[in-house]
Design a protein around this motif. Structure first.
Motif: not given
Ligand code: SF4
Ligand code: FES
Lengths: 113, 252
Positions: B64-70, B91-101, B146-153
């Protein structure tokens, strides 16, 4: 969702963040650009193959374009994804070698050296 | 800036409640081994309680903590500040609508999981008896990486094609679908593939490997998508040959 704002644009479409692009992305961009430039330059080369700089440019662009194409084809046929960076560097080396080899064989450097 | 201090440039706003996007700077004295998430918590506690970001597990398990670092998508909780230098842009992840900050809305991502039917659908005989898929079998070998995905986006954010075509299913959904297409217990296999083989599915992928580079779990969604493409081509070739053998024009 109503409470959300627009997404931050993807870095590819954001010139300011090109520094953070991965090698595979660069390779793709270079292939696209080389295709466009080739499309413009190639007809002039066909009309007059004796323009030395144009000859070298066309050779370099064809190789640039072709090497990425080769990367994609190998990937399509199951080249292991974990070695994709290595594949990219290997093909880059092959491309440089091909440029000089073909350049000498086809006398493309004639007029320069 | 004094030694041991890092200047954080943080993208604020951008959500519906606070639409004006802007960058705010915070200077923080950091300790060794501190992560980006530790820094965000420290800034929120000591400097700005209004800073918005998201996390749950703090140990790289929830995603859940994914974001853009540099400029690159990362998990805040598993990204050490040490290697990042004295200036860090968040910065927030690209390609996702921003909720807040720094927090984004994951709805489109999970909607695409649904569109890709990213769940197993065993029916009939397959569900009545425990299936045996030995660890050393080829089937398991295909699925395992391919199974270990935790859907972080993170892959979804890294993908230029998601940015280009907002309807594209994206790396994570296709990666999940690949594990199911390979799974002999799943009984909608061929239909599943047909559902994915269009211009907003597997054929949108241009093998750029951005998702492969970015995935913190070391998964290669690119490899999964290539696997799906090969299967789609094989299926197409089979039905093409079949229709010729039956004496009908292909596609008729
Ligand atoms: S494939 Fe990797 S990057 Fe993509 S959502 Fe899953 S864990 Fe995250
Ligand atoms: S907080 Fe759970 S993965 Fe980072």
């Amino acid at each position: 969702m109503e409470s959300s704002g627009p997404p931050v644009p993807s870095s590819v479409w954001n010139v300011a963040s090109w520094r953070s692009m991965y090698p595979g992305m660069w390779s793709w961009v270079v292939q696209r650009l080389s295709a466009v430039v080739l499309l413009i330059l190639f007809p002039f080369h066909v009309l007059n193959p004796y323009i030395a700089w144009l000859r070298l440019a066309v050779l370099a662009l064809v190789i640039l374009h072709g090497m990425h194409g080769l990367k994609v084809i190998l990937t399509d046929f199951g080249f292991p994804a974990r070695h994709q960076r290595r594949l990219l560097w290997a093909l880059a080396a092959v491309g440089v070698a091909a440029f000089f080899a073909l350049g000498f064989l086809r006398r493309a450097f004639w007029g320069f050296i | 800036m004094a030694a041991g201090e890092i200047r954080f440039r943080v993208r604020r706003g951008g959500g519906a409640d606070d639409p004006e996007a802007r960058y705010q700077t915070y200077t923080l004295r950091v300790r060794p081994r501190m992560t980006v998430l530790d820094a965000l918590v420290a800034i929120q506690n000591g400097q700005d309680p209004s800073l918005g970001y998201r996390y749950s597990c703090r140990v790289g398990m929830c995603g859940t903590c994914a974001l853009q670092v540099n400029g690159r998508p990362r998990w805040a909780c598993r990204t050490r500040l040490q290697a990042l230098g004295e200036r860090v842009t968040l910065e927030p992840l690209t390609n996702f609508p921003v909720l807040r900050d720094l927090a984004v809305d994951m709805t489109p991502f999970f909607d695409k999981m649904k569109r890709a039917r990213a769940w197993a659908e065993p029916t009939g005989a397959a569900s009545s008896e425990p299936a045996r898929i030995p660890p050393e079998s080829r089937e398991r070998g295909r699925i395992e990486p391919h199974i270990e995905c935790i859907t972080c986006g993170i892959c979804y954010s890294a993908c230029s094609m998601v940015g280009h075509d907002p309807a594209f299913l994206g790396p994570a959904a296709l990666n999940r679908a690949y594990t199911l297409v390979c799974d002999s217990r799943d009984e909608i296999g061929p239909n599943r593939l047909a559902n994915l083989a269009d211009e907003h599915g597997i054929w949108r992928c241009h093998s750029q490997f951005n998702c492969t580079e970015a995935c913190p779990k070391g998964i290669s969604p690119t490899a999964a998508i290539q696997g799906l493409k090969r299967r789609a081509v094989a299926d197409g070739a089979k039905s093409f040959v079949g229709s010729i053998l039956r004496g009908r024009a292909p596609g008729a």
